[in-house]
Each structure stands twice: as structure tokens, then as C-alpha cells.
Enzyme design. Structure first.
Site, PDB file in Angstrom:
ATOM      1  N   LYS A   1     -12.274  -0.471  -2.118  1.00 12.65           N
ATOM      2  CA  LYS A   1     -11.344   0.216  -3.014  1.00 12.65           C
ATOM      3  C   LYS A   1     -11.883   0.112  -4.442  1.00 12.65           C
ATOM      4  CE  LYS A   1      -7.397  -0.175   0.070  1.00 12.65           C
ATOM      5  NZ  LYS A   1      -8.158  -0.540   1.274  1.00 12.65           N
TER       6      LYS A   1
ATOM      7  N   SER B   1       0.790  -1.227   0.000  1.00 13.31           N
ATOM      8  CA  SER B   1       0.000   0.000   0.000  1.00 13.31           C
ATOM      9  C   SER B   1       0.819   1.272   0.000  1.00 13.31           C
ATOM     10  CB  SER B   1      -0.946   0.005   1.205  1.00 13.31           C
ATOM     11  OG  SER B   1      -0.225  -0.058   2.420  1.00 13.31           O
TER      12      SER B   1
ATOM     13  N   HIS C   1      -5.139  -4.035  -2.611  1.00 17.21           N
ATOM     14  CA  HIS C   1      -4.737  -3.065  -3.631  1.00 17.21           C
ATOM     15  C   HIS C   1      -4.400  -3.752  -4.960  1.00 17.21           C
ATOM     16  CE1 HIS C   1      -4.482   0.472  -0.963  1.00 17.21           C
ATOM     17  NE2 HIS C   1      -4.120  -0.403  -0.040  1.00 17.21           N
TER      18      HIS C   1
END
Length: 397
Positions: free
Chosen positions: A239, A180, A208
Site C-alpha cells: 500500500k 479498511s 492501512h
């Protein structure tokens, strides 16, 4: 007194330039937000990688779920909070991640806690990358097993530790897929070799990675074209999937065990129907139109990285839309971020303890929804401001 102790600690935090505060924002579209004073900013700090928070299909699905099922779930999944939407999403996630089964949690953070706390036992040893997310670190801490930290993405160091550490129970290797803060990608081919050689179980947090890497956007395994290598894949709905919550996928026996043993799952109220519907809709869009969304994200990532490097900024090498710009000192980093905010650009200033001393940085993220014009203008402002700050530093020095 407690108040005195807290006041002293807060004073130390402020003096070190490490104080954190909350900035309330209202997103008017995927890449622009307005503060309470009415000022609008270009956001280069969100994890909304595909810009799906404002996609018509996602919003309509959430709205329909509210009208049909109400605003809340009313209980945990094991009591009254079980909904068809959660089951549908879990089936879709399992298929997307090429796994047998899946389980949804309330947040990505709680997913890592729930998986690690639920599966790992005293006598087990977990080998954890030193730059893993805080949720992995905390999950390892509360799991009651022994934690061995290996140097970041250093497979030689991991192999050495696997060879030398005595293990009574099971070996687990846990790592982020896309890290991240640096935006680099775990070395899955080497991890697969070590997993097999030392009979270890591999857990990868793809928070991610999903919607970011892999030809279909399904994350680290797809990026390396290595389906079936990862035993448990953790992810988030907050996300690229434009909603809220987390999930884990893996063999059905693992998921069945977590349903019965993972306290963060068992004792949490289930996600609201609208949240689940939004995640379902976002995942459908990614699965049915991967090149539309991934193509835009990858093109914007490449453009922004090049513009910042051409502007003389120290950009950490990589290919993901997490673009770290190394500054060094925490005070200078936050001053840079504050001045950019004054010019209508929001970026994240990252400082200790999130990153080591001397490695403070701007963490710039781009999305599929940014336009080329927005990115070029932002890069021009960032570059010009950096030159100003460097001149000021020289004068003060």
C-alpha cells in the site's frame, strides 16, 4: 456434477447483483490508469496512499536490484532465497515501528495467517473485532484456538467478553489499526488498558495505518503517541510502501519463533530482489521526508471529504483517506460505480459479503499524488451523477 453446482451458484450471485470480475489496468502514473481499450481513468480506488509506485528513487532501486541480483529469489528464505535486501528491510521496519525485530512475508494476507496460525494454540482465546480484515478472520479460523468476536470498536463489549470468557491458555486481542471499509481507527488507549487489566497480548494490523496516520507515518501507535503498547504489529508493503509483501514486528523472541514455526513463511519462496529494493526505497522516502508525503495526503483527504459532504453525499465521518460513501443497496451502488467508470473515474463499489446487507457503499480513496484540480473535478462529477441517480430512483418509485 460439480459444473452444475457451480453454474447454479454463479447464477444466484449474478441475480443478487454480487458478481465480481477482473478489470485489467495499466497505471501510467500513481493516479491514472489505462484499460485494454486504451481509455484512461482517474483512479480513486487504490491503496497507493503516498503515490510512491512511480517515485524515481523507488523505480531506480528496483531496476538496479534486477540488474545486480536477477529477477527471482530462487527459494525460500531458509534455503537459497535469503537476500541482503530482506534483512536490511527488516531492520529498517523494526526501527520504524519501534520494535526489536521484524519478519517479511510474501503478502499482507499471508502475514496475518502466518502470525496467528504460528502463535495461537488450542486453549488460547483470541478476541477479534467484528470488522477485522478477512486475513485476520481466516488466520483466527485456522489457528485452532477459540475465537470470540466483539462489536466493532466497542470497548465495553470487549471488556464484558474478557471478563466472562473462560481462558485456559493465553488471551489475544487482534484488531485492524485503520479499518479498511470504514476508515476509522482502533481505540488504542482503551485497548491498552484492557490488555494490561486482563494480561492479554495485543496484535494490530496496520496495513492501512502505515504511511497514513501518525506524525511520522508509522501508524496507529504513533497516531496515539503510544510506542511499545502493541505486542505485534502486522503491516503490508503493497500500500503506502509501493511494493508487495507483508511484515510483522515485535519482540525478537516472537520473531525468532515465527521463523521456526510459521508455515506460510517457512514454505514460501522469498520475495524477488526488485520488490524488496522498491519497499526499502519507499520506506526511506517516508522516513526522511514524512511531512512532504503525509502533508499532501492529509490535505487531499480533508478536501475530498468536504467536497463530497457539501455535495449531499452520505460520507462516513473520519480523518483517513479511506472515504466511504454510503449508498445502501448493492445494485444501486454498482450502477453508480459503473456510471462513474463511464465518465472516466474508477471507484470501488463495496457490497456484501464484504459489508453487511443494506450498507453497500462507494469506497473512495485519495492519495498524496492527486492534484487539487483532479479531486475537485472528480467530486463535481460524483455529486452530479448522484443527483441524477436519485432522480431516476424517485421516478421509478
Amino acid at each position: 456434477m460439480l459444473e452444475t453446482r457451480i453454474a447454479e451458484e454463479l447464477a444466484c450471485i449474478r441475480q443478487a447483483g454480487l458478481e465480481r470480475s477482473i478489470m485489467d489496468l495499466h497505471f501510467v502514473n500513481p493516479v491514472q490508469a489505462r484499460d485494454q481499450a486504451g481509455k484512461t481513468y482517474l483512479v480513486l480506488a487504490s491503496n497507493n496512499y503516498l503515490g510512491l509506485t512511480h517515485a524515481r528513487e523507488v523505480i531506480e532501486s528496483a531496476r538496479a536490484a534486477v540488474f545486480k541480483f536477477g529477477t527471482g529469489s530462487s527459494g525460500s528464505r531458509l534455503t537459497t532465497g535469503g537476500t541482503f535486501a530482506a534483512g536490511e528491510l527488516e531492520k529498517r521496519l523494526a526501527d520504524f515501528k519501534h520494535s526489536e525485530s521484524a519478519l517479511v512475508f510474501n503478502t499482507g494476507y499471508m502475514t496475518n495467517l502466518g502470525v496467528l496460525y504460528g502463535l495461537l494454540k488450542p486453549g488460547d482465546v483470541v478476541f477479534s473485532d467484528e470488522l477485522n480484515h478477512a486475513s485476520i478472520i481466516d488466520g483466527c479460523r485456522i489457528s485452532r484456538c477459540r475465537v470470540v468476536v466483539y462489536k466493532h470498536n466497542d470497548m465495553k463489549d470487549l471488556r464484558r467478553l474478557l471478563e466472562t470468557e473462560k481462558v485456559i491458555g493465553q488471551r489475544f486481542i487482534v484488531t485492524d489499526g485503520v479499518f479498511s471499509m470504514d476508515g476509522d481507527i482502533a481505540d488504542l488507549p482503551a485497548l491498552a488498558v484492557l490488555k494490561k487489566r486482563f494480561d492479554a497480548y495485543l496484535i494490530v494490523d496496520d496495513a492501512h495505518g502505515v504511511g497514513v496516520i501518525g506524525s511520522d507515518g508509522s501508524g496507529t501507535a504513533a497516531h496515539y503517541d503510544m510506542p511499545g503498547i502493541i505486542d505485534l504489529q502486522v503491516g503490508t508493503l503493497s500500500k503506502a510502501l509501493a511494493a508487495e509483501g507483508g511484515y510483522v514486528t515485535g519482540k525478537k523472541i516472537f520473531i525468532d519463533y515465527l521463523i521456526n514455526k510459521s508455515r506460510p513463511f517457512i514454505f514460501s519462496t522469498a520475495l524477488a530482489p526488485a520488490t524488496l529494493a522498491a519497499a526499502n526505497a519507499a520506506l526511506r522516502l517516508l522516513q526522511t521526508q514524512p511531512q512532504k508525503y503525509l502533508g499532501s495526503l492529509w490535505a487531499n483527504t480533508k478536501l475530498m471529504r468536504r467536497l463530497l459532504k457539501d455535495g449531499g453525499l452520505q460520507v462516513v465521518e473520519g480523518t483517513t483517506p479511506i472515504i466511504p460513501v454510503l449508498i445502501g443497496e448493492a445494485e444501486l451502488t454498482m450502477r453508480f460505480a459503473d456510471k462513474l467508470r463511464g465518465k472516466g473515474i474508477l471507484v470501488s463499489g463495496i457490497r456484501p459479503p464484504t459489508v453487511p446487507q443494506g450498507e453497500s457503499r462507494l469506497r473512495i480513496t485519495v492519495t498524496a499524488a492527486h492534484s487539487e484540480e483532479q479531486l475537485r473535478q472528480a467530486a463535481q462529477i460524483i455529486t452530479a451523477l448522484w443527483q441524477e441517480l436519485r432522480q431516476d430512483e424517485k421516478k421509478e418509485g
